[in-house]
Scaffold this motif. Structure first.
Motif, PDB file in Angstrom:
ATOM      1  N   ASP A 203       2.905   5.784   3.698  1.00 47.85           N
ATOM      2  CA  ASP A 203       1.907   6.332   4.627  1.00 47.85           C
ATOM      3  C   ASP A 203       0.980   5.232   5.129  1.00 47.85           C
ATOM      4  OD1 ASP A 203       2.893   8.872   4.321  1.00 47.85           O
ATOM      5  OD2 ASP A 203       1.398   9.490   2.838  1.00 47.85           O
ATOM      6  N   GLY A 204       0.545   4.378   4.223  1.00 56.34           N
ATOM      7  CA  GLY A 204      -0.376   3.317   4.613  1.00 56.34           C
ATOM      8  C   GLY A 204       0.311   2.169   5.324  1.00 56.34           C
ATOM      9  N   TYR A 205       1.488   1.776   4.817  1.00 56.27           N
ATOM     10  CA  TYR A 205       2.130   0.565   5.341  1.00 56.27           C
ATOM     11  C   TYR A 205       2.665   0.777   6.748  1.00 56.27           C
ATOM     12  CZ  TYR A 205       4.171  -4.072   4.709  1.00 56.27           C
ATOM     13  OH  TYR A 205       4.456  -5.407   4.821  1.00 56.27           O
ATOM     14  N   PHE A 206       3.441   1.820   6.939  1.00 59.28           N
ATOM     15  CA  PHE A 206       4.104   2.013   8.227  1.00 59.28           C
ATOM     16  C   PHE A 206       3.211   2.707   9.253  1.00 59.28           C
ATOM     17  CE2 PHE A 206       7.741   1.876   5.199  1.00 59.28           C
ATOM     18  CZ  PHE A 206       8.264   0.685   5.634  1.00 59.28           C
ATOM     19  N   SER A 207       2.422   3.678   8.810  1.00 53.46           N
ATOM     20  CA  SER A 207       1.614   4.450   9.755  1.00 53.46           C
ATOM     21  C   SER A 207       0.320   3.742  10.148  1.00 53.46           C
ATOM     22  CB  SER A 207       1.290   5.827   9.163  1.00 53.46           C
ATOM     23  OG  SER A 207       2.470   6.551   8.889  1.00 53.46           O
ATOM     24  N   LEU A 208      -0.243   2.955   9.243  1.00 51.94           N
ATOM     25  CA  LEU A 208      -1.533   2.326   9.518  1.00 51.94           C
ATOM     26  C   LEU A 208      -1.437   0.808   9.658  1.00 51.94           C
ATOM     27  CD1 LEU A 208      -3.787   4.413   7.084  1.00 51.94           C
ATOM     28  CD2 LEU A 208      -3.471   4.734   9.545  1.00 51.94           C
ATOM     29  N   PHE A 209      -0.986   0.138   8.606  1.00 52.71           N
ATOM     30  CA  PHE A 209      -0.982  -1.326   8.613  1.00 52.71           C
ATOM     31  C   PHE A 209      -0.105  -1.894   9.715  1.00 52.71           C
ATOM     32  CE2 PHE A 209       0.903  -5.343   6.906  1.00 52.71           C
ATOM     33  CZ  PHE A 209      -0.243  -6.129   6.983  1.00 52.71           C
ATOM     34  N   MET A 210       1.126  -1.412   9.843  1.00 49.47           N
ATOM     35  CA  MET A 210       2.038  -1.943  10.858  1.00 49.47           C
ATOM     36  C   MET A 210       1.603  -1.593  12.277  1.00 49.47           C
ATOM     37  SD  MET A 210       4.234  -3.773   9.284  1.00 49.47           S
ATOM     38  CE  MET A 210       5.479  -4.031  10.542  1.00 49.47           C
ATOM     39  N   ASN A 211       0.679  -0.656  12.397  1.00 48.65           N
ATOM     40  CA  ASN A 211       0.111  -0.319  13.706  1.00 48.65           C
ATOM     41  C   ASN A 211      -1.218  -1.017  13.965  1.00 48.65           C
ATOM     42  OD1 ASN A 211       2.122   1.412  14.767  1.00 48.65           O
ATOM     43  ND2 ASN A 211       1.427   3.071  13.432  1.00 48.65           N
ATOM     44  N   GLY A 212      -1.571  -1.968  13.071  1.00 45.09           N
ATOM     45  CA  GLY A 212      -2.743  -2.796  13.310  1.00 45.09           C
ATOM     46  C   GLY A 212      -4.073  -2.166  12.978  1.00 45.09           C
ATOM     47  N   GLU A 213      -4.072  -1.091  12.155  1.00 47.86           N
ATOM     48  CA  GLU A 213      -5.331  -0.404  11.862  1.00 47.86           C
ATOM     49  C   GLU A 213      -6.236  -1.222  10.930  1.00 47.86           C
ATOM     50  OE1 GLU A 213      -6.382   2.378  13.256  1.00 47.86           O
ATOM     51  OE2 GLU A 213      -4.547   2.490  14.451  1.00 47.86           O
ATOM     52  N   ALA A 214      -5.648  -2.083  10.111  1.00 46.32           N
ATOM     53  CA  ALA A 214      -6.418  -2.949   9.207  1.00 46.32           C
ATOM     54  C   ALA A 214      -5.608  -4.215   8.963  1.00 46.32           C
ATOM     55  CB  ALA A 214      -6.709  -2.234   7.883  1.00 46.32           C
ATOM     56  N   PRO A 215      -6.290  -5.332   8.674  1.00 45.29           N
ATOM     57  CA  PRO A 215      -5.571  -6.591   8.503  1.00 45.29           C
ATOM     58  C   PRO A 215      -4.956  -6.795   7.116  1.00 45.29           C
ATOM     59  CG  PRO A 215      -7.917  -6.978   8.346  1.00 45.29           C
ATOM     60  CD  PRO A 215      -7.757  -5.527   8.713  1.00 45.29           C
ATOM     61  N   MET A 216      -5.323  -5.947   6.140  1.00 40.40           N
ATOM     62  CA  MET A 216      -4.805  -6.113   4.774  1.00 40.40           C
ATOM     63  C   MET A 216      -4.444  -4.772   4.172  1.00 40.40           C
ATOM     64  SD  MET A 216      -7.244  -9.011   2.964  1.00 40.40           S
ATOM     65  CE  MET A 216      -6.007  -9.462   1.738  1.00 40.40           C
ATOM     66  N   ILE A 217      -3.382  -4.775   3.350  1.00 40.38           N
ATOM     67  CA  ILE A 217      -2.977  -3.558   2.646  1.00 40.38           C
ATOM     68  C   ILE A 217      -2.466  -3.912   1.260  1.00 40.38           C
ATOM     69  CG2 ILE A 217      -0.624  -3.663   3.622  1.00 40.38           C
ATOM     70  CD1 ILE A 217      -0.669  -0.544   3.566  1.00 40.38           C
ATOM     71  N   LEU A 218      -2.723  -3.023   0.314  1.00 37.81           N
ATOM     72  CA  LEU A 218      -2.172  -3.178  -1.019  1.00 37.81           C
ATOM     73  C   LEU A 218      -0.667  -2.927  -0.962  1.00 37.81           C
ATOM     74  CD1 LEU A 218      -2.466  -3.455  -4.120  1.00 37.81           C
ATOM     75  CD2 LEU A 218      -2.812  -0.969  -4.177  1.00 37.81           C
ATOM     76  N   SER A 219       0.114  -3.910  -1.417  1.00 36.74           N
ATOM     77  CA  SER A 219       1.561  -3.797  -1.379  1.00 36.74           C
ATOM     78  C   SER A 219       2.136  -4.650  -2.509  1.00 36.74           C
ATOM     79  CB  SER A 219       2.099  -4.229  -0.012  1.00 36.74           C
ATOM     80  OG  SER A 219       3.467  -3.929   0.121  1.00 36.74           O
ATOM     81  N   TYR A 220       3.161  -5.420  -2.202  1.00 36.32           N
ATOM     82  CA  TYR A 220       3.837  -6.264  -3.185  1.00 36.32           C
ATOM     83  C   TYR A 220       3.935  -7.694  -2.677  1.00 36.32           C
ATOM     84  CZ  TYR A 220       5.383  -1.932  -5.426  1.00 36.32           C
ATOM     85  OH  TYR A 220       5.422  -0.714  -6.053  1.00 36.32           O
TER      86      TYR A 220
END
Length: 334
Positions: A203-220
């Motif tokens: 939900d966060g990675y594809f819907s928000l981060f990859m759409n430029g909503e924030a410059p950083m995301i918790l991932s791997y």
């Protein structure tokens, strides 16, 4: 004459039909990213079926937590022969259900950052939690967890809920490993930078981060490997933190009530062979659990290499998890 040949053909087909009906099925409970068309599941299904003379069937749950919950609800009547997709943060809770059997194999060919000797769980991949950043939005990311926490609040990040997401729980354990009893204070300092807390990683990675909503995301730390190898871009990278990164190991286990005990153990053995492991790096986007040698994609040499491996024993996670989640909730609403 035609009738005679038809009868002969039908008689010859009977053994084939009977053999197909007698072919055993191995039921594996897993999560979407493993069984998805783009995940390792389809290729592993083909590879294992060529060896086992069986049908490998994946039953897909939303998350590792859902796999565990389904197993608890079904108890001894579960259709699962193997559960695949639990991890070091959930495995002790799964063990305590009493529904899992022993794998009965030597675990002496592993390539993990920690020693592994567990009679119930067989690891199949591993990786570090990390904050992935968009280099087009953020040229200089924080170089430590402390720097992220103390950054101005106009630096926005996306995280996941520790109650529903494996990476979300991983961040909780990461913060606790670094700050101990001070973690609640650090969460209060960090919360001003949290743009969104999503239910799941996707939900966060594809819907928000990859759409430029924030410059950083918790991932791997391995996430950039996919972008570099598949998308052919260096745009997304993982920030290396000075305090070290928290380790996740994904595991599978035999269900004790399985009617396919021998086949389930055959699958657990198969997991630690190149025919399974070669599908992990770019399809599950994690490190393989064994040394693949030249088969490990070169792109993995370009990933960050944490200076310290942070890790809590599964029994400690099971003991402290509820309190850590409650402390996190308290910090988020203050």
């Amino acid at each position: 004459m035609l009738f005679r040949y038809l009868c002969l053909w039908l008689l010859s087909a009977v053994p084939l039909v009977a053999a197909a009906e007698q072919q055993p099925t191995l039921n594996v409970y897993t999560h979407p990213s493993f069984a998805a068309e783009w995940g390792p599941g389809p290729a592993i299904k083909v590879a294992f079926e060529l060896e086992c003379g069986c049908t490998l069937n994946f039953t897909v749950m939303e998350s590792a937590g859902d796999i565990l919950q389904r197993l608890r609800l079904e108890g001894q009547s579960t259709r699962a022969d193997v559960v695949l997709g639990l991890d070091t943060a959930t495995m002790e809770t799964a063990r305590q259900t009493g529904l899992l059997g022993k794998h009965l194999r030597r675990l002496d060919n592993l390539a993990l950052p920690i020693n592994w000797d567990d009679e119930h769980f067989v690891p199949f991949d591993w990786g570090y939690f990390a904050f992935v950043y968009d280099t087009e939005q953020l040229a200089e990311p924080p170089a430590s967890l402390d720097a992220l926490i103390n950054a101005p609040d106009d630096l926005k990040i996306i995280i996941q809920d520790p109650r529903t997401s494996t990476p979300g729980l991983g961040l909780l354990l990461w913060m606790h490993s670094v700050y101990g009893d001070e973690a609640s204070v650090k969460w209060q300092q960090l919360k001003g930078k949290i743009l969104a807390t999503t239910q799941s990683w996707s939900d966060g990675y594809f819907s928000l981060f990859m759409n430029g909503e924030a410059p950083m995301i918790l991932s791997y730390s391995t996430s950039p490997a996919y972008h570099m190898a598949i998308d052919n871009t260096d745009r997304y990278q993982a920030a290396e933190f000075a305090e070290g990164h928290y380790l996740q190991v994904e595991v599978a286990a035999l269900v004790a009530s399985s009617q396919q005990q021998a086949l389930a153990r055959e699958f657990l053995d198969f997991m630690l062979t190149p025919n399974f492991q070669r599908h992990i790096p770019l399809k599950n986007v994690m490190y393989p659990a064994i040394d693949l040698g030249d088969e490990l994609p070169d792109i993995f040499e370009r990933l960050i290499k944490p200076s310290q491996t942070l890790f809590m024993a599964p029994v400690d996670v099971a003991r402290d998890r509820r309190q850590l989640v409650n402390d996190w909730l308290d910090a988020m609403i203050r």
